[in-house]
Every structure is written in structure tokens, then in C-alpha cells.
Design a protein around this motif. Structure first.
Motif, short mmCIF file in Angstrom:
data_model
loop_
_atom_site.label_atom_id
_atom_site.label_comp_id
_atom_site.label_asym_id
_atom_site.label_seq_id
_atom_site.Cartn_x
_atom_site.Cartn_y
_atom_site.Cartn_z
N ILE A 253 0.85 -1.19 0.00
CA ILE A 253 0.00 0.00 0.00
C ILE A 253 0.88 1.24 0.00
CG2 ILE A 253 -1.76 1.32 1.24
CD1 ILE A 253 -2.81 -1.29 0.14
N ALA A 254 0.57 2.19 -0.88
CA ALA A 254 1.27 3.47 -0.92
C ALA A 254 0.34 4.56 -0.43
CB ALA A 254 1.73 3.78 -2.34
N SER A 255 0.89 5.49 0.34
CA SER A 255 0.16 6.65 0.84
C SER A 255 0.66 7.89 0.11
CB SER A 255 0.39 6.81 2.35
OG SER A 255 -0.02 8.09 2.80
N GLN A 256 -0.27 8.68 -0.41
CA GLN A 256 0.10 9.91 -1.12
C GLN A 256 -0.97 10.97 -0.89
OE1 GLN A 256 0.78 9.40 -5.33
NE2 GLN A 256 1.22 11.56 -5.67
N GLN A 269 -0.02 -4.24 -6.78
CA GLN A 269 0.31 -5.66 -6.87
C GLN A 269 1.16 -5.89 -8.10
OE1 GLN A 269 -2.93 -8.35 -7.59
NE2 GLN A 269 -1.63 -10.17 -7.57
N VAL A 270 2.28 -6.59 -7.94
CA VAL A 270 3.09 -7.04 -9.07
C VAL A 270 2.86 -8.54 -9.18
CG1 VAL A 270 5.38 -7.20 -10.07
CG2 VAL A 270 4.80 -5.24 -8.63
N GLY A 274 5.14 -10.12 -13.77
CA GLY A 274 5.77 -8.81 -13.68
C GLY A 274 4.86 -7.66 -14.06
N GLU A 275 3.57 -7.93 -14.23
CA GLU A 275 2.62 -6.86 -14.54
C GLU A 275 2.21 -6.15 -13.25
OE1 GLU A 275 2.00 -6.01 -17.48
OE2 GLU A 275 2.30 -7.75 -18.77
N VAL A 276 2.05 -4.83 -13.34
CA VAL A 276 1.69 -4.02 -12.18
C VAL A 276 0.20 -3.67 -12.25
CG1 VAL A 276 2.06 -1.87 -10.93
CG2 VAL A 276 4.01 -3.06 -11.98
N TRP A 277 -0.50 -3.95 -11.15
CA TRP A 277 -1.92 -3.61 -11.01
C TRP A 277 -2.04 -2.52 -9.96
CZ3 TRP A 277 -5.96 -6.26 -13.66
CH2 TRP A 277 -5.51 -7.34 -14.45
N ILE A 278 -2.85 -1.50 -10.27
CA ILE A 278 -3.09 -0.41 -9.32
C ILE A 278 -4.57 -0.40 -8.97
CG2 ILE A 278 -1.15 1.01 -10.04
CD1 ILE A 278 -3.09 2.64 -11.75
N GLY A 279 -4.87 -0.18 -7.69
CA GLY A 279 -6.27 -0.23 -7.29
C GLY A 279 -6.62 0.80 -6.24
N GLY A 280 -7.91 1.09 -6.14
CA GLY A 280 -8.38 2.02 -5.14
C GLY A 280 -9.88 2.22 -5.21
N HIS A 281 -10.39 3.00 -4.26
CA HIS A 281 -11.79 3.34 -4.20
C HIS A 281 -12.02 4.71 -4.85
CE1 HIS A 281 -11.43 0.42 -0.81
NE2 HIS A 281 -12.55 -0.03 -1.36
N VAL A 282 -13.27 4.96 -5.22
CA VAL A 282 -13.64 6.21 -5.88
C VAL A 282 -14.90 6.75 -5.22
CG1 VAL A 282 -14.27 7.32 -8.07
CG2 VAL A 282 -12.67 5.38 -8.05
N GLN A 283 -14.95 8.06 -5.00
CA GLN A 283 -16.11 8.71 -4.42
C GLN A 283 -16.72 9.69 -5.42
OE1 GLN A 283 -16.93 7.65 -1.26
NE2 GLN A 283 -15.10 6.36 -1.40
#
Length: 292
Positions: A253-256, A269-270, A274-283
Motif C-alpha cells: 500500500i502506498a500513501s500519497q 500488486q506485481v 511482472g505486470e503491475v496492477w493499481i487499485g483504489g476506491h472512488v467517491q
């Protein structure tokens, strides 16, 4: 004949509550907008990115978007892609499903969906990131490095659609307390055709996130971007290449955004390929119409 009024939304991406993430402007049904019109509207919104929905050009794509900063079009960006997937489902543009395919200038990108509404988790596979060789380092790079407490990975330029300078600092405290030299960063990014510069540092054991991240894009009139998916995907790829990923099983988890009064969280997630997946919630924040 061009219509003058369009459905326009603003959503907050990588946020578990309104106001915690990175705002994204969204224009639906922009098939009659040309590039100049899109760029002008994106400059007017002054958001870090604005996306425009267009009809897909291939049968396997769920939807198609174009992505603009206030200054330029991007082939890929993370928070616009995660936000666009959420919007496509919430507005009924696509049927409710756990799998989507986003079409953008960087190609067709798979999307995973879990949950519904504000708790819907969007995870998207980023384009594969690669280092961009620049030798010798430009004077502009030396000017930036002179003021940074770098450690760990060597500073490098990476590209996964946009190009980002990545610089690891001593720890998360060095990231949080950084007073960036925006003029030097702007000179570096302009000299190397990069969108911006990102710094990151590791957190102590027991923290609720693994990396602290900040991203600066002063040449695009974005002194600091609140939460940046493409940057985090590049960082994950660089750490994976160095066998230096934090977390466990290729996940962390990254905090920004904390320095801007936000608290964005990006799930990385790698995978085994070797593929990178990025995830998160949306409001969802604003749902109205724009006259342009």
C-alpha cells in the motif's frame, strides 16, 4: 452540429471518503469533441486530469477514454483510468460486471471490479513500465539531486505511457518533510520530456502503509499531484526490477497526498508475470452538466 451542454462529473479517486483523494473531471459522450476542445476544457478545469468518454473502436473494449492534463494529452494515467472505470459502471455506460477492458491511447487495459458504490474496488493493469536511458545525466538532474536526501534505488526515468523521474529518499519522514525546488524540477522534466518527478520512502514496520509517495509536475501547472496512479505503478516496476518490493507476495500500500490535506491510498500488486496492477476506491462528488 456540436451540442453545448454535456453531462459532467467530478469524482475523487484513491479515496475512501470524499476529499481524501485526487479529483478527476469527466465528460460523458464526448464523441463530437476534437482535441483542441478537450485540451481547452481540461486547462479551464485546472484539475490534474480530465477524461472524455468516446465510443470504443474495438469490440473487446468496454469503453474508450482520452486523458488530458491542463497542458497535454497523456496516453495513460492511473487515477483517470481507475476513476473512468468507476464512472462507466455508476452511470450505466457499461453493464455491472467484475471485468472490464479500458481502451485508451496506451492500448486496451484489463480492469477488475469488486463490490458496489463507494466501496467498489477498481483494480487496473497499468501498461508495462520501462526505464528510459539518458546518458549522461543532464545538468538539470544534478540540480535536483543536490537538494534531495536520496537513498536506495538510483534516480531514474521510467515510462509507462507518461515518463516520470523516480527518486527514493532515506525514509518516509524525508518524503513528508521535503520542500521541493519546483523550478529545478520543471527544468528537469522539460529537458527530458517527463511529466514530473516522484519521490518515495519506506515506512517503519507496523505502519498501515508501506511507502510514502509525493509527485511534482510544475511544468504542467501542477506543483504537486495529490495521488498519482501512473507514478505508483512505475515505482512498483522499478522496485520489482531491483528485487526490492515492500510488503508481501508482491502486494503493498502506498500513501500519497497527506501534504496537501488528502490521505490517498493506492493498492499495488506485481503479479507473477511482472505486470503491475493499481487499485483504489472512488467517491462521487459532482454530477451535473457543463456548457462549453
Amino acid at each position: 452540429m456540436q451540442r453545448s451542454s454535456y453531462r459532467y462529473l467530478v469524482v475523487d479517486v484513491f479515496a475512501d471518503r470524499p476529499g481524501a483523494g485526487n479529483p478527476l473531471g469527466v465528460v460523458l459522450d464526448a464523441a463530437d469533441w476534437d482535441s483542441m476542445r478537450m485540451q481547452a476544457f481540461a486547462a479551464w478545469t485546472n484539475l490534474s486530469e480530465t477524461v472524455y468518454f468516446l465510443p470504443p473502436t474495438t469490440l473487446d473494449a468496454s469503453y474508450r477514454i482520452r486523458i488530458f492534463t491542463p497542458r497535454q494529452e497523456l496516453p495513460f494515467a492511473g487515477h483517470p483510468s481507475v476513476g473512468a472505470a468507476w464512472v462507466s459502471l455508476e452511470t450505466g455506460l457499461v453493464s455491472d460486471t467484475d471485468r472490464l477492458v479500458q481502451e485508451c491511447a496506451a492500448g486496451r487495459l484489463p480492469v477488475r471490479v469488486v463490490g458496489t458504490g463507494p466501496q467498489r474496488m477498481i483494480t487496473l493493469r497499468a501498461p508495462r513500465a520501462r526505464p528510459v536511458g539518458i546518458e549522461p545525466p543532464p545538468q538539470a538532474l544534478r540540480a535536483v539531486l543536490a537538494s534531495l536526501p536520496t537513498a536506495g534505488l538510483q534516480a531514474a526515468l521510467w515510462n509507462n505511457g507518461p515518463s516520470w523521474w523516480l527518486m527514493e529518499l532515506e525514509d518516509d519522514a524525508a518524503v513528508r518533510g521535503l520542500a521541493p525546488d519546483l523550478a529545478a524540477i520543471a527544468a528537469l522534466t522539460q529537458a527530458t520530456a517527463a511529466v514530473g518527478l516522484a519521490v518515495f520512502g519506506r515506512t517503519p514496520a507496523g505502519a498501515d502503509h508501506d511507502l510514502a509517495v509525493r509527485a511534482f509536475c510544475p511544468a504542467d501547472n501542477i506543483p504537486e499531484d495529490p495521488v498519482t496512479g501512473s507514478v505508483n505503478a512505475c515505482i512498483a516496476a522499478a522496485l520489482d526490477a531491483a528485487d526490492a518490493l515492500p510488503g508481501h507476495d508482491g502486494r503493498y500500500i502506498a500513501s500519497q497526498g497527506r501534504e496537501l490535506g488528502r490521505d490517498g491510498r493506492v493498492a499495488l500488486q506485481v503479479d507473477a508475470d511482472g505486470e503491475v496492477w493499481i487499485g483504489g476506491h472512488v467517491q462521487g462528488i459532482i454530477d451535473g452538466r457543463a456548457t462549453w
